[in-house]
Design an enzyme around this catalytic site. Sequence first.
Site, mmCIF file in Angstrom:
data_model
loop_
_atom_site.group_PDB
_atom_site.id
_atom_site.type_symbol
_atom_site.label_atom_id
_atom_site.label_comp_id
_atom_site.label_asym_id
_atom_site.label_seq_id
_atom_site.Cartn_x
_atom_site.Cartn_y
_atom_site.Cartn_z
ATOM 1 N N HIS A 269 1.560 1.636 -0.926
ATOM 2 C CA HIS A 269 2.655 1.459 -1.893
ATOM 3 C C HIS A 269 3.960 2.046 -1.340
ATOM 4 O O HIS A 269 4.862 1.311 -1.009
ATOM 5 C CB HIS A 269 2.335 2.042 -3.285
ATOM 6 C CG HIS A 269 1.054 1.535 -3.857
ATOM 7 N ND1 HIS A 269 0.814 0.195 -4.028
ATOM 8 C CD2 HIS A 269 -0.073 2.175 -4.281
ATOM 9 C CE1 HIS A 269 -0.401 0.028 -4.540
ATOM 10 N NE2 HIS A 269 -0.960 1.206 -4.696
ATOM 11 N N ASP A 320 -5.470 -4.946 -3.428
ATOM 12 C CA ASP A 320 -5.548 -3.781 -4.309
ATOM 13 C C ASP A 320 -6.408 -4.024 -5.553
ATOM 14 O O ASP A 320 -7.625 -3.994 -5.478
ATOM 15 C CB ASP A 320 -4.105 -3.363 -4.658
ATOM 16 C CG ASP A 320 -4.025 -1.989 -5.310
ATOM 17 O OD1 ASP A 320 -5.074 -1.400 -5.584
ATOM 18 O OD2 ASP A 320 -2.901 -1.491 -5.548
HETATM 19 ZN ZN LIG Z 1 -5.103 1.505 -4.726
#
Ligand SMILES: [Zn+2]
Length: 453
Positions: A269, A320
């Site tokens: 991220h 994810d």
């Molecule tokens: Zn994750």
Amino acid sequence: MIEGWCEHALLPSGWHSGVRLRAGADGRWQEVVAGLPREGLPLLGRYLLPGMPNLHSHAFQRAMAGRAERYGRPDDSFWTWREEMYRHAGRISPEQLHVIARWLYAELVESGYTRVAEFHYLHHGPDGHPYAPPTAMADALVAAAADAGIGLTLLPVLYQRGGFREEPLAERQRRFAFATEDFLEFLAGLDGRAGIRVGCAIHSLRAVGDMALARLLGDPLIASTRRPIHIHIAEQRAEVEACLAVHGRRPIERLFDLARVDRRWCLVHATHLDDAELAQVAASGAVVGLCPTTEANLGDGLFPLAALRRAGGAWGIGSDSHVGIDPREELRWLEYQARLGSLGRTVLADGGRPEVAVNLWGEAVAGGARALGADTAGLVVGADADWLVLEEDDPVLAAASPESALSAWMFAGARCRLREVGVAGRVVADAGGHPARERWALDYRRVMAELHA
Ligand SMILES: [Zn+2]
């Protein structure tokens, strides 16, 4: 093992014509030579690409994807979604995880992901006690990857506390917990498994304190190996604020204070980083793990990819939480969010490298392979022999050049299937999809009924 010739192949330096490819028994490319005639070799196809590594997966979350899209309360956010995820995670058995992951991995292969890094923290039984054997959940993932034919980098996750102020784990997080010494033993027990790579992950700086981090990174299992190290970092503003409040440093600044961050690292991220942190990340060689559909789904924020590229940083993509399971969707999001933010077009390209799709695919392959622990990436000698062949007969690709074929497939060909997907030198899916899709779908339906009854 694959051996043949294709009309056009996407090599690291761009599209080349008349490319001969041959994989060795070790599942890596032994020969990749452009500019040659076919000379009786099997025809592999018209447009051949390197397979896409998926650098961030929580396989169990596929079974809750699309089920948290209903209004719950005025402050619905990442943090309320996480409670939903914990409820879901608390119920899954090793057998159910195997069925979910096997189906997911088949879906990923069909979409063009040829490898996956599994950020694995669902270690123990629902009561927090280890399974017998303690690797039962990890074994389920390893078996699922072998069944589906996808390459696996297993990333066992260290997860120890509930926040920066040493908050204890909540009851619903106890499946994730490991004491540091037990974790190292667990990691050592996974090494040497055939057919997979074993890295290591730190859930986040929230979940692992300074002493445990130093112990982990200093252990020969980490310090004397080249295994990849992944961490969730700076995904949410609240995490940045909490880190600032306790340590007076932002999470990425703090990670660089505590660890020698280099090419082995994948910062997953890294959404909320300032200019100085971005420069630091780019210079370190660490790969930024971008998961655009999940980051959008969870309202994380926009990552400044154009700035990272200008600074020479490495990046790759992950699916994810698996609300999106197509690499093209992740890549489109990256370009589209950059366009929406800048009110421009072709943002992730320039005069020297004008093809958006070529840049996105090539950079995500290179960064993804590094994050999965491979030494080299793409269609080059020594890299994992993973490839995709586009369905050249689809009308979307009519009258295409190699460049426009990739663009059309990525930006306008959502319904265009792949003609072939290969992993480690072997074909694992064809135009009909994964050969086991019907059978495994039945098992997946059964597990979904068990979990969502
Ligand atoms: Zn994750």
